[in-house]
Scaffold this active site. Structure first.
Site, short mmCIF file in Angstrom:
data_model
loop_
_atom_site.label_atom_id
_atom_site.label_comp_id
_atom_site.label_asym_id
_atom_site.label_seq_id
_atom_site.Cartn_x
_atom_site.Cartn_y
_atom_site.Cartn_z
N MET A 1 24.06 24.18 -15.62
CA MET A 1 24.70 23.48 -16.94
C MET A 1 26.31 23.49 -17.16
O MET A 1 27.14 23.61 -17.95
CB MET A 1 24.61 24.94 -17.82
CG MET A 1 24.00 26.46 -17.16
SD MET A 1 22.40 25.58 -18.17
CE MET A 1 22.41 26.36 -19.93
N CYS A 83 23.04 23.30 -7.54
CA CYS A 83 23.13 22.11 -7.99
C CYS A 83 22.82 21.60 -7.08
O CYS A 83 23.00 20.79 -6.32
CB CYS A 83 24.41 22.25 -9.02
SG CYS A 83 24.00 20.81 -9.65
N LYS A 122 24.72 31.59 -5.89
CA LYS A 122 23.53 31.09 -6.20
C LYS A 122 22.90 29.87 -5.68
O LYS A 122 23.15 29.37 -4.75
CB LYS A 122 23.72 30.89 -7.67
CG LYS A 122 22.57 30.18 -8.59
CD LYS A 122 22.78 29.92 -10.65
CE LYS A 122 21.39 29.37 -10.85
NZ LYS A 122 21.06 28.09 -10.15
N ARG A 218 18.47 27.06 -19.08
CA ARG A 218 17.91 26.07 -20.59
C ARG A 218 17.08 26.58 -21.28
O ARG A 218 17.58 26.61 -22.54
CB ARG A 218 17.09 25.28 -20.21
CG ARG A 218 18.53 23.26 -19.11
CD ARG A 218 17.99 23.24 -18.01
NE ARG A 218 19.01 22.58 -17.56
CZ ARG A 218 20.08 23.03 -16.75
NH1 ARG A 218 19.52 23.48 -16.06
NH2 ARG A 218 20.84 21.82 -16.42
#
Length: 314
Positions: A1, A83, A122, A218
């Site tokens: 994000m 990511c 994460k 999202r």
């Protein structure tokens, strides 16, 4: 994000849920160490509970970034190992670290030396040609041995070559069953799930299946009224503000931002999806999109946009 969940976005989201943990954009450890920390790490006290998400692969640098961020009072420090962005890979951040669980363990061990709050991770279920059934439990075991007890698992592989970040969110198949098996195999760990979850009903089903939490990215950004308003019911709380009340509650914050030299669009760009699917939503988006970047735009423009919704609803 990255470039999305900035401080303005988080203030807006907090008005819709008192309970959900909010995460910052991923901030790289070198940026924290060498950059403008107040700009990178500053936030409003109303945003709690809030987690700082860091990117990096150098244990010493991550330790220093955590030390420098500690005075800001975050509720959690999260290391992003999920990511797939090219600009992240080039710095050996994000999902590429799924190939180096021992290094991740060294990183989180160093971070915990300076962190007054929990350090979480994460991650993905694997990358490229890795077999998630083998690499994910090995990754969890090694990183947990370094002291981490809370993982947020994006239930897709990441393909580091050949797919864009957007494609990496859509093309690799989701494997929710694998994440549930990880919770069964590691019952002492807090295992949360991420990826492809867009509704509160889906979230409730994941919790009822035994997972400890759900991260929504999202969908919460693009349709916050549908996803975040009502989220506190998952904790058994009653209803909070409705979408119109959320807009009114944002107006003093907008005024303060403008008085400090800010621009309206820096806030309203995060608010465009608030009325998604409701009568007048197109008018709301149009008024804000066309006018918020113009010189002198302020709360009157937001009120004008809101009238598009309330008139339609009436």
């Amino acid at each position: 994000m990255m470039d999305w969940t900035d401080r303005h976005c988080r203030v807006f989201h907090r008005l819709m849920t008192r309970r959900a943990m909010l995460y910052t954009e991923m901030v790289t450890a070198p940026a924290v160490v060498h950059g403008d920390r107040d700009r990178l790490l500053g936030y409003s006290k109303e945003e709690h509970p809030i987690a700082l998400q860091l990117g990096g692969s150098d244990p010493a640098e991550l330790r220093e970034a955590v030390r420098l961020s500690a005075p800001y009072g975050y509720d959690e420090i999260n290391l992003n190992v999920g990511c797939p962005s090219d600009r992240v890979q080039s710095g050996c951040f994000g999902a590429v670290l799924m190939e180096r669980p021992t290094l991740v363990a060294e990183c989180v061990a160093a971070m915990q030396e300076e962190s007054p709050v929990p350090v979480t991770v994460k991650c993905r279920i694997g990358v490229d040609d890795q077999n998630p059934e083998e690499v994910l439990p090995d990754f969890l075991e090694k990183v947990a041995a370094a002291g981490v007890s809370h993982f947020i698992i994006h239930a897709r592989k990441a393909w580091l070559q050949g797919l864009s970040p957007k494609e990496n969110r859509e093309i690799p198949p989701l494997d929710y069953a694998l994440v549930r098996r990880m919770k069964a195999e590691f019952p002492h760990l807090t295992i949360c799930i991420n990826g492809g979850i867009t509704t509160l009903d889906q979230s409730r089903a994941m919790l009822e299946a035994g997972l400890d939490g759900v991260m929504i990215g999202r969908a919460a950004y693009h349709e916050p009224g549908r996803v975040l308003i009502g989220a506190d019911a998952l904790w058994g709380d009653g209803p909070g503000l409705d979408a119109v009340a959320v807009v009114h509650a944002m107006l003093p914050y907008i005024d303060q931002h403008l008085a400090g030299g800010g621009r309206l669009h820096q806030i309203t760009r995060h608010m465009l999806g608030l009325f998604h699917g409701q009568p007048g939503a197109r008018g709301w988006r149009r008024v804000l999109s066309e006018g918020a970047s113009r010189p002198g735009a302020g709360v009157r423009l937001v009120e004008k946009a809101l009238a598009e919704v309330t008139v339609q609803a009436a």
